[in-house]
Design an enzyme around this catalytic site. Structure first.
Site, short mmCIF file in Angstrom:
data_model
loop_
_atom_site.label_atom_id
_atom_site.label_comp_id
_atom_site.label_asym_id
_atom_site.label_seq_id
_atom_site.Cartn_x
_atom_site.Cartn_y
_atom_site.Cartn_z
CG LEU A 1 -89.61 19.83 -26.04
CD1 LEU A 1 -90.01 21.35 -26.36
CD2 LEU A 1 -88.08 19.22 -25.95
CB SER B 1 -92.34 8.22 -23.81
OG SER B 1 -92.52 7.61 -25.08
N GLY C 1 -82.93 2.36 -30.73
CA GLY C 1 -83.35 1.54 -31.61
C GLY C 1 -82.19 0.80 -33.29
CG LEU D 1 -77.16 12.99 -10.05
CD1 LEU D 1 -77.36 14.46 -10.30
CD2 LEU D 1 -76.86 12.35 -10.63
CG ASP E 1 -84.22 9.05 -29.46
OD1 ASP E 1 -84.53 7.74 -29.89
OD2 ASP E 1 -84.76 10.16 -30.82
CG HIS F 1 -84.19 -0.93 -25.92
ND1 HIS F 1 -84.27 0.60 -26.14
CD2 HIS F 1 -84.96 -1.59 -26.32
CE1 HIS F 1 -85.56 0.76 -27.03
NE2 HIS F 1 -85.53 -0.67 -27.58
#
Ligand code: IPE
Ligand code: IPE
Ligand code: MG
Length: 257
Positions: free
Chosen positions: A212, A82, A40, A148, A37, A54
């Site tokens: 969250l 999301s 922006g 991974l 996060d 971004h």
């Protein structure tokens, strides 16, 4: 266009090699999940359009994937988009959803040579076809890798995931003879996008918010949380290693003493 930054090079400083080696010794989290996060705000601070944040955030993805490989983390789950992010302006959504293709175009060979397996969690159906195809190509071409596991959470929302899981399980109860007595946490987990993946040991959120945002609600029941004000495009291997070090010092009790 994204500017390629080195995924692995031979010019790591001794200090960073040393630091990384320390964390592979013991108690490295198997599964790290990250809410990336602050893109922006990173751009706004510089008087740039949000999408510039971004774009810059992709460089952090490259750095952190590389660090996770070095630290021998088994699963890295990155919250990329999301189910609530559809509320954003269309041009921003389109920009974000184009990034996986650009990233994979540039880094898939490096990821393959580093034994990384690409997976996704979320509803891929509503993504632009070109994004879906690029991701599917990467999944197909990395499925035999056993290093991974890099999970991109795209069009992911935990409540949607849980509801969907419940519907599928109810269908199996009605149609496939699954008995209610057989339903327990383990069985229910098999209906989630994360079936077969261990719950996250450590969840990192950058950008200063302490929530969250509909990410891995079921799976993070006993996850250790680590928050930082650092905005995602500024997040570096140093902070990642610091989070891992803090994790190593936590005592996980799972309700015991
Ligand atoms: C996170 O950065 C990236 C996505 C949600 C896709 P944001 O775009 O939320 O950045 P801020 O929180 O507005 O700074
Ligand atoms: C969470 O960030 C989603 C991703 C990082 C992909 P948001 O910026 O969308 O979260 P809120 O809206 O601040 O809760
Ligand atoms: Mg945000």
């Amino acid at each position: 266009m994204l500017k390629k930054i080195p995924f692995f090079n031979n010019k790591q400083s001794k200090a960073s090699i040393h630091n990384t080696e320390r964390y592979t010794e013991d108690n490295t989290p198997d599964h790290v999940a990250i809410i990336m996060d602050g893109n922006g705000r990173w751009a706004k601070k510089r008087g740039m359009p949000r999408v510039a944040g971004h774009k810059e955030g992709v460089s952090s993805v490259v750095k952190i994937v590389k660090a996770a490989v070095k630290c021998k983390v088994k699963v890295l789950t990155l919250y990329t988009f999301s189910t609530e992010n559809w509320k954003r302006p269309k041009p921003e959504i389109e920009f974000i959803l184009r990034l996986p293709k650009g990233f994979l175009h540039m880094y898939l060979p490096d990821l393959i040579s580093n034994n990384v397996r690409i997976e996704t969690i979320g509803d891929m159906e509503n993504l632009p076809a070109t994004t879906r195809e690029a991701i599917q190509y990467a999944i197909d071409h990395t499925q035999d890798n056993d290093g991974l596991q890099l999970n991109f959470a795209i069009n992911y929302g935990s409540r949607h995931e849980i509801l969907n899981a419940m519907k599928e399980m109810l269908t199996d109860i009605n149609d496939a003879g699954l008995s209610l007595d057989d339903v327990d946490e383990q069985r229910f987990s098999r209906y989630l996008y994360t079936a077969g993946i261990p719950d996250p040991d450590l969840l990192i959120r950058t950008g200063g918010e302490k929530r969250l945002s509909n990410f891995l609600l079921w799976q993070s029941a006993y996850t250790e949380f680590w928050f930082t004000d650092v905005l995602w495009p500024d997040f570096s291997e140093k902070e990642f290693l610091y989070a891992l070090e803090e994790f190593r010092q936590r005592r996980r009790r799972y309700g015991g003493i």
